[in-house]
Design an enzyme around this catalytic site. Sequence first.
Site, PDB file in Angstrom:
ATOM      1  CG  HIS A  23      -1.947   1.080   1.227  1.00  0.00           C
ATOM      2  ND1 HIS A  23      -3.300   0.824   1.314  1.00  0.00           N
ATOM      3  CD2 HIS A  23      -1.848   2.422   1.154  1.00  0.00           C
ATOM      4  CE1 HIS A  23      -3.972   1.962   1.291  1.00  0.00           C
ATOM      5  NE2 HIS A  23      -3.096   2.962   1.189  1.00  0.00           N
ATOM      6  CG  HIS A  81      -1.432   6.197  -2.685  1.00  0.00           C
ATOM      7  ND1 HIS A  81      -2.583   6.072  -3.440  1.00  0.00           N
ATOM      8  CD2 HIS A  81      -1.740   5.740  -1.444  1.00  0.00           C
ATOM      9  CE1 HIS A  81      -3.545   5.559  -2.693  1.00  0.00           C
ATOM     10  NE2 HIS A  81      -3.060   5.348  -1.477  1.00  0.00           N
ATOM     11  CG  ASP A 100      -6.981   5.475  -6.643  1.00  0.00           C
ATOM     12  OD1 ASP A 100      -8.074   4.999  -6.273  1.00  0.00           O
ATOM     13  OD2 ASP A 100      -6.546   6.563  -6.267  1.00  0.00           O
ATOM     14  N   GLY A 141      -9.469   7.618  -2.524  1.00  0.00           N
ATOM     15  CA  GLY A 141     -10.109   8.896  -2.271  1.00  0.00           C
ATOM     16  C   GLY A 141     -10.792   8.975  -0.910  1.00  0.00           C
ATOM     17  CG  HIS A 174      -7.803   3.354  -0.057  1.00  0.00           C
ATOM     18  ND1 HIS A 174      -7.222   2.560  -1.002  1.00  0.00           N
ATOM     19  CD2 HIS A 174      -6.915   4.343   0.207  1.00  0.00           C
ATOM     20  CE1 HIS A 174      -6.019   3.037  -1.289  1.00  0.00           C
ATOM     21  NE2 HIS A 174      -5.803   4.122  -0.566  1.00  0.00           N
ATOM     22  CD  GLU A 190      -7.352   6.860   5.113  1.00  0.00           C
ATOM     23  OE1 GLU A 190      -6.274   7.461   5.259  1.00  0.00           O
ATOM     24  OE2 GLU A 190      -7.894   6.692   4.000  1.00  0.00           O
ATOM     25  CG  ASP A 233      -1.510   6.029   2.786  1.00  0.00           C
ATOM     26  OD1 ASP A 233      -1.876   5.697   1.640  1.00  0.00           O
ATOM     27  OD2 ASP A 233      -2.229   6.687   3.559  1.00  0.00           O
TER      28      ASP A 233
END
Length: 342
Positions: A20, A22, A146, A179, A206, A209, A287
């Site tokens: 995970h 980005h 994504d 997002g 995701h 969170e 992340d």
Amino acid sequence: MTITPEDRAWLGDLPKVELHVHLEGSMSVDTVRALTERHGADPTEIWPGGFPDAFSFDGFPSFAAQFFYGLSLLHSAEDLATITDRLAATMASQNVRYAEITTTAYTHFLDREDRAGMSWGEYRDGLDEGRRRAAARGVEIGWVIDIPRDLEMPDETVTIDYLEGGETPTGLVAMVLGGYEVGFPAAPYARLFARAAALGLPAVPHAGETEGADSIRQAVERLGAVRIGHGVRCLEDPAVVDLLREREIMLEVCPTSNDLLQVVERMADHPLNSLLDAGLRVCLNTDDPGWFATDLVSELAVATDVLGVTREQHRAMQLDAVDASFMPTDLADDLRRQIAAG
């Protein structure tokens, strides 16, 4: 407890996997500053006092504003290849052997005031070149595309249309719904993820969170999630914990991200140990390492230093991350042997 130099050295040497991270979130302050200068961008709309010495946030929305400024600096295939190579250089220095890196395709196609968006071909070529450069450093990359739920609505099919058109980036392994969760539930995206599944792309959305346990339930039951990005708020509903445990769904947990974006009040309150005690599958991740000034060794170190995670627990989480990944079989077999011996 206080982490010892020996423990930190062991964590650095341990062969590692990250599931995970980005790509667009991997840009450091120095990288964003360099791209700002390269493209003549004006940072004062985001940082009125001028470019900061370090990034800081007071929650997800302020993080997102800065994150999308960084996105606006990625103009070309070479920009994408450059930031991929910079991320891979950090990973290689920390013995990260394999990473599944999320990239938000949709945002690169958007027209901006000063330029047109990238073409699909330019975007794909940038990822392919970045992946080649990473491999030369000894880091194997699997790409995860994504769909940003707060930008690409369920009735918009740009990303899926491109993917169904063929000529996908080399090494594409999965699809994620990313997002801001608040106001953008997972369930309406079920049809898009069914189309992704038909292309052989499993769902790793995701959830849990910035929203609670029901977001996780929707991701599992409506999108067919095989892993969950974050997922720390599953503990708010024992039935969702049971669902994750029964389906053996991995949680991609990102402690520093959770701390900085105020998912937890402070690192000492992070629920990592509660997740492990509940029998859930967990792996640790960065992340957005550039924006959060972290790296994978730092994430593992803070888990030991603040939360008391042991070497055996770290080794077990790394082995589980190998099993939950989409890496080639020969690499997985090699990594299992090396991690078990570490």
